[in-house]
Design an enzyme around this catalytic site. Structure first.
Site, short mmCIF file in Angstrom:
data_model
loop_
_atom_site.label_atom_id
_atom_site.label_comp_id
_atom_site.label_asym_id
_atom_site.label_seq_id
_atom_site.Cartn_x
_atom_site.Cartn_y
_atom_site.Cartn_z
N LYS A 38 -2.35 12.71 0.93
CA LYS A 38 -2.02 14.13 1.08
C LYS A 38 -1.75 14.78 -0.28
O LYS A 38 -2.30 15.83 -0.59
CB LYS A 38 -0.79 14.31 1.99
CG LYS A 38 -0.97 13.74 3.39
CD LYS A 38 0.26 13.96 4.25
CE LYS A 38 1.51 13.26 3.76
NZ LYS A 38 1.42 11.78 3.77
N ARG A 48 7.02 17.41 9.78
CA ARG A 48 6.77 16.03 10.20
C ARG A 48 7.62 15.59 11.37
O ARG A 48 7.73 14.39 11.64
CB ARG A 48 6.82 15.04 9.03
CG ARG A 48 8.03 14.98 8.25
CD ARG A 48 7.73 14.73 6.81
NE ARG A 48 7.46 13.38 6.42
CZ ARG A 48 6.95 13.08 5.22
NH1 ARG A 48 6.62 14.03 4.38
NH2 ARG A 48 6.79 11.85 4.88
N ARG A 51 0.72 2.22 -5.81
CA ARG A 51 0.87 3.57 -6.39
C ARG A 51 1.84 3.52 -7.58
O ARG A 51 2.88 2.87 -7.54
CB ARG A 51 1.42 4.54 -5.35
CG ARG A 51 1.74 5.90 -5.96
CD ARG A 51 1.94 6.97 -4.95
NE ARG A 51 2.95 6.63 -3.96
CZ ARG A 51 3.18 7.36 -2.86
NH1 ARG A 51 2.47 8.45 -2.63
NH2 ARG A 51 4.10 7.01 -2.01
N ARG A 62 7.62 4.33 -7.14
CA ARG A 62 8.63 5.07 -6.38
C ARG A 62 9.50 4.09 -5.61
O ARG A 62 8.98 3.11 -5.08
CB ARG A 62 7.93 6.01 -5.37
CG ARG A 62 7.71 7.40 -5.91
CD ARG A 62 6.82 8.26 -5.05
NE ARG A 62 7.10 8.31 -3.62
CZ ARG A 62 6.47 9.11 -2.76
NH1 ARG A 62 5.52 9.93 -3.19
NH2 ARG A 62 6.75 9.10 -1.48
N ARG A 82 8.71 3.62 6.73
CA ARG A 82 8.04 4.93 6.72
C ARG A 82 6.88 4.95 7.70
O ARG A 82 6.61 5.97 8.34
CB ARG A 82 7.55 5.26 5.31
CG ARG A 82 8.70 5.64 4.38
CD ARG A 82 8.33 5.50 2.93
NE ARG A 82 7.30 6.41 2.51
CZ ARG A 82 6.52 6.20 1.46
NH1 ARG A 82 6.64 5.11 0.74
NH2 ARG A 82 5.62 7.11 1.12
P1 AP5 Z 1 -0.88 9.96 -2.24
O1 AP5 Z 1 -1.77 11.13 -2.46
O2 AP5 Z 1 0.32 9.82 -3.13
O3 AP5 Z 1 -0.50 9.83 -0.70
P2 AP5 Z 1 0.44 10.73 0.21
O4 AP5 Z 1 -0.22 10.88 1.53
O5 AP5 Z 1 0.84 11.98 -0.53
O6 AP5 Z 1 1.62 9.72 0.36
P3 AP5 Z 1 3.19 9.89 0.25
O7 AP5 Z 1 3.74 8.50 0.26
O8 AP5 Z 1 3.59 10.74 -0.93
O9 AP5 Z 1 3.47 10.62 1.55
P4 AP5 Z 1 4.76 10.65 2.30
O10 AP5 Z 1 4.42 11.62 3.33
O11 AP5 Z 1 5.30 9.35 2.75
O12 AP5 Z 1 5.79 11.05 1.14
P5 AP5 Z 1 6.45 12.42 0.74
O13 AP5 Z 1 6.50 12.47 -0.73
O14 AP5 Z 1 5.88 13.54 1.50
O15 AP5 Z 1 -1.78 8.64 -2.37
C1 AP5 Z 1 -1.20 7.34 -2.27
C2 AP5 Z 1 -1.89 6.39 -3.27
O16 AP5 Z 1 -3.26 6.24 -2.90
C3 AP5 Z 1 -1.91 6.90 -4.72
O17 AP5 Z 1 -1.76 5.80 -5.57
C4 AP5 Z 1 -3.29 7.53 -4.88
O18 AP5 Z 1 -3.72 7.47 -6.22
C5 AP5 Z 1 -4.14 6.65 -3.96
N1 AP5 Z 1 -5.25 7.36 -3.31
C6 AP5 Z 1 -5.16 8.52 -2.61
N2 AP5 Z 1 -6.37 8.86 -2.11
C7 AP5 Z 1 -7.23 7.86 -2.51
C8 AP5 Z 1 -8.63 7.63 -2.30
N3 AP5 Z 1 -9.39 8.47 -1.60
N4 AP5 Z 1 -9.18 6.52 -2.84
C9 AP5 Z 1 -8.42 5.64 -3.56
N5 AP5 Z 1 -7.10 5.81 -3.79
C10 AP5 Z 1 -6.50 6.91 -3.26
O19 AP5 Z 1 7.91 12.20 1.33
C11 AP5 Z 1 8.79 11.23 0.79
C12 AP5 Z 1 10.07 11.21 1.58
O20 AP5 Z 1 10.71 12.51 1.49
C13 AP5 Z 1 9.94 10.96 3.09
O21 AP5 Z 1 9.87 9.59 3.41
C14 AP5 Z 1 11.22 11.62 3.61
O22 AP5 Z 1 12.33 10.81 3.40
C15 AP5 Z 1 11.34 12.86 2.73
N6 AP5 Z 1 10.66 14.03 3.32
C16 AP5 Z 1 9.58 14.70 2.79
N7 AP5 Z 1 9.22 15.68 3.62
C17 AP5 Z 1 10.05 15.64 4.69
C18 AP5 Z 1 10.14 16.40 5.88
N8 AP5 Z 1 9.28 17.40 6.16
N9 AP5 Z 1 11.11 16.07 6.76
C19 AP5 Z 1 11.99 15.06 6.51
N10 AP5 Z 1 11.94 14.30 5.40
C20 AP5 Z 1 10.99 14.59 4.49
#
Ligand code: AP5
Length: 206
Positions: free
Chosen positions: A13, A88, A122, A151, A162
């Protein structure tokens, strides 16, 4: 255009959001990034969110809804935005619907083994947020030459949690948005550039 990105942790994402906002000229609103910045800056919200994030749990709905509502009221969101990581839970989606009308929801679909591979490898730059993967062999951040680190919530126990939280609390949003005719399913398992093209096509922007 007002866009929501849905998808499990590691679906890409954040990576794809960066490309899409550059192409469409709209801001990327990542609740994960906003919360991690609040933790680094030791604000009240950051202190409240830290323990949830580190163990891979969701931050309470009221905290996240308040953050998003305030952010979307800012001037740069008038012409549209991309929400990355929000909503989410169903209560978050219902709260969003009371103050915004979303145009499209992109659901990035990636098999679980690949999610685990992406998350465990990552690496991020603590200074500028640049995100990469050990597979790419980068030793330092190519943007600002700082060290790349893992991270805390990419530790195996936290990743496991997660993924469970996603299945139980976030996946129901797929049906919720499909029911409203807004859902665009996109295969997120391919090469970066191919996924970007597929998202733009799904949004009718190619
Ligand atoms: P990446 O793009 O970083 O993936 P992502 O989907 O953004 O993954 P996240 O782990 O950041 O999502 P998340 O939803 O768990 O975390 P968030 O920060 O929102 O890609 C991942 C890896 O794959 C990277 O190394 C990238 O280079 C590689 N990659 C990507 N695409 C690729 C491809 N096509 N080919 C090869 N490699 C590829 O949230 C973190 C925490 O914050 C949550 O757990 C929660 O505690 C809190 N939080 C955030 N939002 C909320 C909410 N709305 N409500 C409650 N808590 C929340």
């Amino acid at each position: 255009m007002k866009i929501v990105f849905l998808g499990p942790p590691g679906a890409g994402k954040g990576t794809q959001a960066e490309k899409i906002v550059a192409r469409l000229g709209i801001p990327q609103i990542s609740t994960g990034e906003i919360l991690r910045r609040a933790i680094r800056e030791k604000t009240q919200t950051g202190l409240e969110a830290q323990s949830y994030i580190e163990k891979g749990a969701l931050v309470p709905d009221d905290v996240v809804v308040r953050i998003v509502r305030e952010r979307l009221a800012e001037e740069d969101c008038r012409g549209g935005y991309l929400l990355d990581g929000f909503p989410r839970t169903l209560p978050q989606a219902e709260a969003l619907a009371t103050f915004e009308k979303i145009d499209a929801v992109v659901n990035l679909m990636v098999p679980q083994e690949l999610l685990i591979h992406r998350l465990s490898g990552r690496r991020v730059c603590a200074a500028c947020g640049y995100t990469t993967h050990v597979d790419r062999g980068e030793e330092k951040c190519p943007k600002c030459a700082q060290n790349l680190t893992q991270r805390k919530d990419d530790a195996p126990e936290s990743v496991k949690n997660r993924l469970v939280v996603y299945e139980e609390q976030t996946k129901p949003l797929v049906d919720y948005y499909a029911g409203q005719g807004l859902l665009k399913n996109v295969d997120g398992a391919g090469e970066l550039e191919d996924v970007t093209k597929a998202i733009l096509a799904a949004l009718g922007c190619n």
